[in-house]
Design a protein around this motif. Sequence first.
Motif, PDB file in Angstrom:
ATOM      1  N   LEU A 116      -7.366  -9.809 -25.921  1.00 31.90           N
ATOM      2  CA  LEU A 116      -7.520  -8.455 -25.944  1.00 31.90           C
ATOM      3  C   LEU A 116      -8.171  -7.628 -27.280  1.00 31.90           C
ATOM      4  O   LEU A 116      -7.639  -8.047 -28.155  1.00 31.90           O
ATOM      5  CB  LEU A 116      -5.165  -8.229 -26.555  1.00 31.90           C
ATOM      6  CG  LEU A 116      -3.990  -8.850 -25.462  1.00 31.90           C
ATOM      7  CD1 LEU A 116      -3.472  -8.703 -26.264  1.00 31.90           C
ATOM      8  CD2 LEU A 116      -4.541  -8.868 -24.124  1.00 31.90           C
ATOM      9  N   ARG A 144       1.115 -13.736 -18.496  1.00 31.57           N
ATOM     10  CA  ARG A 144       0.029 -14.094 -18.243  1.00 31.57           C
ATOM     11  C   ARG A 144      -0.189 -14.881 -17.120  1.00 31.57           C
ATOM     12  O   ARG A 144      -0.790 -14.770 -16.115  1.00 31.57           O
ATOM     13  CB  ARG A 144      -0.664 -14.783 -19.682  1.00 31.57           C
ATOM     14  CG  ARG A 144      -1.736 -14.900 -19.204  1.00 31.57           C
ATOM     15  CD  ARG A 144      -2.852 -15.306 -19.969  1.00 31.57           C
ATOM     16  NE  ARG A 144      -2.470 -16.251 -19.622  1.00 31.57           N
ATOM     17  CZ  ARG A 144      -3.191 -17.014 -18.440  1.00 31.57           C
ATOM     18  NH1 ARG A 144      -3.711 -17.268 -17.922  1.00 31.57           N
ATOM     19  NH2 ARG A 144      -3.345 -18.803 -18.194  1.00 31.57           N
ATOM     20  N   THR A 180      -1.757  -5.171 -23.840  1.00 31.85           N
ATOM     21  CA  THR A 180      -2.557  -5.492 -23.004  1.00 31.85           C
ATOM     22  C   THR A 180      -3.055  -4.678 -22.022  1.00 31.85           C
ATOM     23  O   THR A 180      -4.420  -4.163 -21.260  1.00 31.85           O
ATOM     24  CB  THR A 180      -1.320  -6.343 -21.982  1.00 31.85           C
ATOM     25  OG1 THR A 180      -0.897  -7.789 -23.438  1.00 31.85           O
ATOM     26  CG2 THR A 180      -1.789  -6.702 -20.615  1.00 31.85           C
ATOM     27  N   HIS A 209     -11.140  -1.821 -19.064  1.00 29.55           N
ATOM     28  CA  HIS A 209     -12.147  -2.296 -18.324  1.00 29.55           C
ATOM     29  C   HIS A 209     -11.690  -1.825 -17.169  1.00 29.55           C
ATOM     30  O   HIS A 209     -12.398  -2.870 -16.136  1.00 29.55           O
ATOM     31  CB  HIS A 209     -11.503  -4.368 -18.136  1.00 29.55           C
ATOM     32  CG  HIS A 209     -11.949  -4.817 -19.428  1.00 29.55           C
ATOM     33  ND1 HIS A 209     -11.026  -5.487 -20.580  1.00 29.55           N
ATOM     34  CD2 HIS A 209     -13.012  -6.009 -19.236  1.00 29.55           C
ATOM     35  CE1 HIS A 209     -11.511  -6.008 -21.692  1.00 29.55           C
ATOM     36  NE2 HIS A 209     -13.296  -6.057 -21.027  1.00 29.55           N
ATOM     37  N   ASP A 218      -5.923  -2.646 -23.169  1.00 21.63           N
ATOM     38  CA  ASP A 218      -7.682  -3.571 -22.713  1.00 21.63           C
ATOM     39  C   ASP A 218      -7.957  -3.737 -21.634  1.00 21.63           C
ATOM     40  O   ASP A 218      -8.941  -3.526 -21.038  1.00 21.63           O
ATOM     41  CB  ASP A 218      -6.653  -4.841 -22.994  1.00 21.63           C
ATOM     42  CG  ASP A 218      -8.032  -5.926 -22.744  1.00 21.63           C
ATOM     43  OD1 ASP A 218      -9.166  -6.108 -23.762  1.00 21.63           O
ATOM     44  OD2 ASP A 218      -8.344  -6.833 -22.049  1.00 21.63           O
ATOM     45  N   ALA A 219      -6.837  -3.695 -20.788  1.00 22.87           N
ATOM     46  CA  ALA A 219      -6.392  -3.239 -18.532  1.00 22.87           C
ATOM     47  C   ALA A 219      -6.918  -2.073 -18.588  1.00 22.87           C
ATOM     48  O   ALA A 219      -8.645  -1.769 -17.943  1.00 22.87           O
ATOM     49  CB  ALA A 219      -5.866  -3.513 -18.212  1.00 22.87           C
ATOM     50  N   THR A 266      -8.060 -14.288 -18.522  1.00 21.52           N
ATOM     51  CA  THR A 266      -7.612 -13.857 -19.703  1.00 21.52           C
ATOM     52  C   THR A 266      -7.055 -14.517 -20.484  1.00 21.52           C
ATOM     53  O   THR A 266      -6.210 -14.199 -21.477  1.00 21.52           O
ATOM     54  CB  THR A 266      -5.833 -13.283 -18.728  1.00 21.52           C
ATOM     55  OG1 THR A 266      -5.469 -14.056 -18.178  1.00 21.52           O
ATOM     56  CG2 THR A 266      -6.556 -11.951 -18.244  1.00 21.52           C
ATOM     57  N   ARG A 276      -4.704  -6.009 -16.078  1.00 16.59           N
ATOM     58  CA  ARG A 276      -5.394  -6.640 -17.061  1.00 16.59           C
ATOM     59  C   ARG A 276      -6.298  -7.599 -16.340  1.00 16.59           C
ATOM     60  O   ARG A 276      -7.639  -7.927 -16.109  1.00 16.59           O
ATOM     61  CB  ARG A 276      -4.872  -6.939 -18.169  1.00 16.59           C
ATOM     62  CG  ARG A 276      -5.963  -7.529 -19.595  1.00 16.59           C
ATOM     63  CD  ARG A 276      -5.659  -8.227 -20.343  1.00 16.59           C
ATOM     64  NE  ARG A 276      -6.397  -8.455 -21.312  1.00 16.59           N
ATOM     65  CZ  ARG A 276      -6.671  -9.989 -21.254  1.00 16.59           C
ATOM     66  NH1 ARG A 276      -6.167 -11.508 -20.723  1.00 16.59           N
ATOM     67  NH2 ARG A 276      -7.673 -10.679 -22.152  1.00 16.59           N
ATOM     68  N   ASP A 277      -6.067  -8.281 -15.402  1.00 21.17           N
ATOM     69  CA  ASP A 277      -6.210  -9.415 -14.584  1.00 21.17           C
ATOM     70  C   ASP A 277      -7.159  -9.175 -13.612  1.00 21.17           C
ATOM     71  O   ASP A 277      -8.582  -9.761 -13.985  1.00 21.17           O
ATOM     72  CB  ASP A 277      -5.666 -10.860 -13.899  1.00 21.17           C
ATOM     73  CG  ASP A 277      -5.996 -12.210 -14.250  1.00 21.17           C
ATOM     74  OD1 ASP A 277      -7.381 -11.956 -13.287  1.00 21.17           O
ATOM     75  OD2 ASP A 277      -5.142 -12.592 -14.097  1.00 21.17           O
TER      76      ASP A 277
END
Length: 421
Positions: free
Chosen positions: A388, A361, A153, A160, A156-157, A383, A21-22
């Motif tokens: 999220l 995180r 998470t 993106h 959301d990743a 993040t 995600r980051d």
Amino acid sequence: MTQTTTVLVIGGGATGVGIVRDLALRGIDATLVDRGGLASGTSGRSHGLLHSGARYAEADPNGAKECIEENRILREIAGECIRDSGGLFVELPEDDSAYFDSKLDACRDLGIPATELTGTEARERVADLSDTVQRAFAVPDGVVYPSRLVAATAGDAVEHGATIHTHAPVEAMATTNGEDRRIQSVWVGGSVDDEIRAEIVVNATGAWAEHCAAMADVSVPMRPTKGVMVAVPYEGIEPVLNRCRPPADGDIIIPHDEQVILGTTSVAVDDPDEYATDAAEIELMFDECAAMVPALKGRSAVRPYWGVRPLYALDEDDRGTVDEGTGDARGISRDFTLLDHRADGVENFLTIVGGKLTTHRQMAAAVADQIADRLGVTTACRTAEQPLAAADDPAAIDALVDQFDARSPADEDVLTQPDHI
Ligand SMILES: Cc1cc2nc3c(=O)[nH]c(=O)nc-3n(C[C@H](O)[C@H](O)[C@H](O)COP(=O)(O)OP(=O)(O)OC[C@H]3O[C@@H](n4cnc5c(N)ncnc54)[C@H](O)[C@@H]3O)c2cc1C
């Protein structure tokens, strides 16, 4: 046909999904693979305490600070993955009152909000609390639902730009020869059944990190410890209950909607996939937790489960937390370690081990910072500020739980059921 990605993350627990995600939020192309469903390792088999840091305050102030920072961030970004239950540290007659005082002082020194209560005031908050509770203090502990946190998470990743493959075990790695070796390709079985080439490979396999690193001929000695948790039907406890004594067996009760989760223990195991599980461990949880809530005695377990801590052996040696005589390996610190395997002669390989669900995180940010630096990407970590995507919609999160096969014993009682059940 070979697949390519900039960063390959191995392991889809909280840490691994946090990393992709980051990276995705920084615009870095990343792919994650897990040998099972997401959260099928330790994350989905943890106790689910969103630490306020109070548990570590007097013995590990740095770890405690990490916890309170992340506790505040997760409340902002993780919506329905978190339950804002609050927490109580309770003192029983046999507990050391100096320990209570030092923990309370340490919380206040660290800025962890802590309000002292009499036994009577504590029982006004939890009617079933033992009559013998002499005093307590309230802290902002909470509950994390790990399946939801990992799935939200991951969702959301993907939103993106990340790619996630479940049921995709890493089975082998090919490295170049010579002094500055590199991982050239990673063979992934199961649903991928293909070779993946990446500029950077991240080992986020937690308790399995030693086995994963060995595929690149790198040594990452792990010292996993197992812990038992027991889900019991029980309503009417709102805050997390912590016994105020040095970490010991069965000193935390986590409230869910209609169940509580009793836990836990810490016993060294050789293999995170094969270890003994004993009914006596379950009984011990009832005995110990009933000291705080006597009405637990005589209840039945609906769901006992075990998890294995991803402890890095060299850190544990530094902390001297293992009692060789008893095999009890309960460290009071759970800080994480990021290993850059350039030090071991492999240029493009990182391992992240240790830590907590609460601090996943922050662990992910440390890994992503290092990767961004190497790739020359200057976009900062986002993040902590960006919620999220599905976080405020439990049904949407639970659809992601099913999409990523992330249903786990830690919170299966609170998840909405899939349509076909
Ligand atoms: C008993 C217990 C209680 C705990 N309670 C708490 C708590 O209350 N609060 C808290 O904050 N923390 C708690 N923790 C700690 C926390 O659960 C862990 O630190 C955290 O979940 C680790 O996440 P991870 O992503 O690093 O590892 P994991 O969740 O284990 O993820 C690693 C993943 O790697 C995958 N994998 C392994 N090998 C391969 C391979 N060859 N190929 C592909 N994938 C692979 C596994 O399937 C797994 O999904 C607890 C831990 C235990 C054991």
